[in-house]
Design a protein around this motif. Structure first.
Motif, PDB file in Angstrom:
ATOM      1  N   THR A 139       6.616  -2.581  -3.243  1.00 49.79           N
ATOM      2  CA  THR A 139       5.954  -1.704  -4.209  1.00 49.79           C
ATOM      3  C   THR A 139       4.571  -2.198  -4.631  1.00 49.79           C
ATOM      4  O   THR A 139       3.891  -1.510  -5.381  1.00 49.79           O
ATOM      5  CB  THR A 139       6.831  -1.575  -5.475  1.00 49.79           C
ATOM      6  OG1 THR A 139       7.092  -2.869  -6.014  1.00 49.79           O
ATOM      7  CG2 THR A 139       8.141  -0.868  -5.158  1.00 49.79           C
ATOM      8  N   ARG A 140       4.152  -3.352  -4.168  1.00 54.93           N
ATOM      9  CA  ARG A 140       2.919  -3.964  -4.681  1.00 54.93           C
ATOM     10  C   ARG A 140       1.672  -3.171  -4.303  1.00 54.93           C
ATOM     11  O   ARG A 140       1.600  -2.581  -3.236  1.00 54.93           O
ATOM     12  CB  ARG A 140       2.804  -5.409  -4.221  1.00 54.93           C
ATOM     13  CG  ARG A 140       1.983  -5.608  -2.997  1.00 54.93           C
ATOM     14  CD  ARG A 140       1.768  -7.055  -2.631  1.00 54.93           C
ATOM     15  NE  ARG A 140       1.387  -7.138  -1.241  1.00 54.93           N
ATOM     16  CZ  ARG A 140       0.134  -7.166  -0.817  1.00 54.93           C
ATOM     17  NH1 ARG A 140      -0.862  -7.180  -1.668  1.00 54.93           N
ATOM     18  NH2 ARG A 140      -0.130  -7.207   0.469  1.00 54.93           N
ATOM     19  N   PRO A 141       0.684  -3.217  -5.190  1.00 59.27           N
ATOM     20  CA  PRO A 141      -0.613  -2.600  -4.877  1.00 59.27           C
ATOM     21  C   PRO A 141      -1.392  -3.495  -3.901  1.00 59.27           C
ATOM     22  O   PRO A 141      -1.035  -4.651  -3.695  1.00 59.27           O
ATOM     23  CB  PRO A 141      -1.304  -2.534  -6.242  1.00 59.27           C
ATOM     24  CG  PRO A 141      -0.660  -3.600  -7.057  1.00 59.27           C
ATOM     25  CD  PRO A 141       0.733  -3.753  -6.548  1.00 59.27           C
ATOM     26  N   ALA A 146      -3.419  -7.568  -6.512  1.00 60.89           N
ATOM     27  CA  ALA A 146      -2.631  -7.729  -7.733  1.00 60.89           C
ATOM     28  C   ALA A 146      -2.635  -9.176  -8.197  1.00 60.89           C
ATOM     29  O   ALA A 146      -2.717 -10.109  -7.389  1.00 60.89           O
ATOM     30  CB  ALA A 146      -1.195  -7.275  -7.508  1.00 60.89           C
ATOM     31  N   ASN A 150      -3.382  -0.972 -13.243  1.00 54.47           N
ATOM     32  CA  ASN A 150      -2.815  -1.302 -11.940  1.00 54.47           C
ATOM     33  C   ASN A 150      -1.368  -1.788 -12.106  1.00 54.47           C
ATOM     34  O   ASN A 150      -0.478  -1.408 -11.342  1.00 54.47           O
ATOM     35  CB  ASN A 150      -3.684  -2.379 -11.268  1.00 54.47           C
ATOM     36  CG  ASN A 150      -3.344  -2.603  -9.820  1.00 54.47           C
ATOM     37  OD1 ASN A 150      -3.001  -1.690  -9.081  1.00 54.47           O
ATOM     38  ND2 ASN A 150      -3.443  -3.848  -9.399  1.00 54.47           N
ATOM     39  N   TRP A 154       2.192  -0.207 -10.827  1.00 55.70           N
ATOM     40  CA  TRP A 154       3.126  -1.036 -10.060  1.00 55.70           C
ATOM     41  C   TRP A 154       4.513  -0.995 -10.706  1.00 55.70           C
ATOM     42  O   TRP A 154       5.517  -0.788 -10.047  1.00 55.70           O
ATOM     43  CB  TRP A 154       2.592  -2.452  -9.954  1.00 55.70           C
ATOM     44  CG  TRP A 154       3.330  -3.354  -9.006  1.00 55.70           C
ATOM     45  CD1 TRP A 154       4.370  -3.035  -8.176  1.00 55.70           C
ATOM     46  CD2 TRP A 154       3.062  -4.727  -8.784  1.00 55.70           C
ATOM     47  NE1 TRP A 154       4.766  -4.135  -7.461  1.00 55.70           N
ATOM     48  CE2 TRP A 154       3.981  -5.177  -7.806  1.00 55.70           C
ATOM     49  CE3 TRP A 154       2.146  -5.621  -9.318  1.00 55.70           C
ATOM     50  CZ2 TRP A 154       3.998  -6.500  -7.356  1.00 55.70           C
ATOM     51  CZ3 TRP A 154       2.164  -6.930  -8.865  1.00 55.70           C
ATOM     52  CH2 TRP A 154       3.074  -7.366  -7.892  1.00 55.70           C
ATOM     53  N   ARG A 202       6.265   2.192  -9.961  1.00 57.18           N
ATOM     54  CA  ARG A 202       6.830   2.235  -8.605  1.00 57.18           C
ATOM     55  C   ARG A 202       8.121   1.418  -8.540  1.00 57.18           C
ATOM     56  O   ARG A 202       9.084   1.806  -7.866  1.00 57.18           O
ATOM     57  CB  ARG A 202       5.817   1.724  -7.580  1.00 57.18           C
ATOM     58  CG  ARG A 202       4.714   2.717  -7.274  1.00 57.18           C
ATOM     59  CD  ARG A 202       3.885   2.302  -6.079  1.00 57.18           C
ATOM     60  NE  ARG A 202       3.216   1.029  -6.228  1.00 57.18           N
ATOM     61  CZ  ARG A 202       2.080   0.829  -6.899  1.00 57.18           C
ATOM     62  NH1 ARG A 202       1.483   1.850  -7.500  1.00 57.18           N
ATOM     63  NH2 ARG A 202       1.537  -0.366  -6.978  1.00 57.18           N
TER      64      ARG A 202
END
Length: 160
Positions: free
Chosen positions: A21-23, A26, A139, A143, A146
């Protein structure tokens, strides 16, 4: 949001969930007492992101850099041994470095660190660990959303 990680396997699965799920960029602050599982979670996340070979704890080196399978680098910092935030200058990194920052003992870095997108507070909880997820930036809010929406999350949620 508080989650429960009952065993090391759950920690690995949660690290994989963070990876899925990470952008693209980050900063993660990992908080908790000695033995709370900060390095274990960082290692699980890095493995899930495709890091192969030894994943060393940065306790003595202060920072370890790992190439990520999807491009960019992950920086894993352990600031337990620094005396003041000014010592971060000597590490030769800046906020533009790395697609992912994993920072253990971030309180020792103060304002010299980039702000956390996601702040993870770990604690020993019976035979496992509890973990609180606190977003610190837009951000991080995205995250966390998500993570919350992901079907794999339900196994970790602590009932109210």
């Amino acid at each position: 949001m508080r989650l429960h990680l009952p065993d090391p396997d759950a920690t690995d699965r949660f690290g994989a969930l963070l990876a899925r799920t990470r952008p693209p960029r980050a900063v993660v602050h990992l908080r908790g007492d000695l033995g709370a599982g900060k390095s274990t979670l960082a290692r699980a996340l890095l493995r899930a992101l495709g890091v192969t070979g030894a994943i060393r704890s940065p306790t003595y080196t202060l920072v370890e850099r790992y190439p990520l399978a999807d491009g960019g680098d992950a920086l894993h910092l352990d600031l337990y041994r620094i005396g003041n935030p000014g010592e971060l200058e000597f590490l030769g990194i800046d906020a533009a470095d790395g697609a992912l920052w994993l920072v253990e003992w971030p309180e020792r870095g103060g304002d010299a660190l980039p702000p956390a997108d996601l702040d993870l507070a770990l604690a020993i909880d019976g035979g496992g660990r509890s973990i609180d997820l606190v977003p610190g930036t837009p951000n991080g809010e995205d995250w966390r959303a998500r993570i919350v929406e992901h079907p794999d999350l339900r196994v970790f949620v602590v009932p109210p």
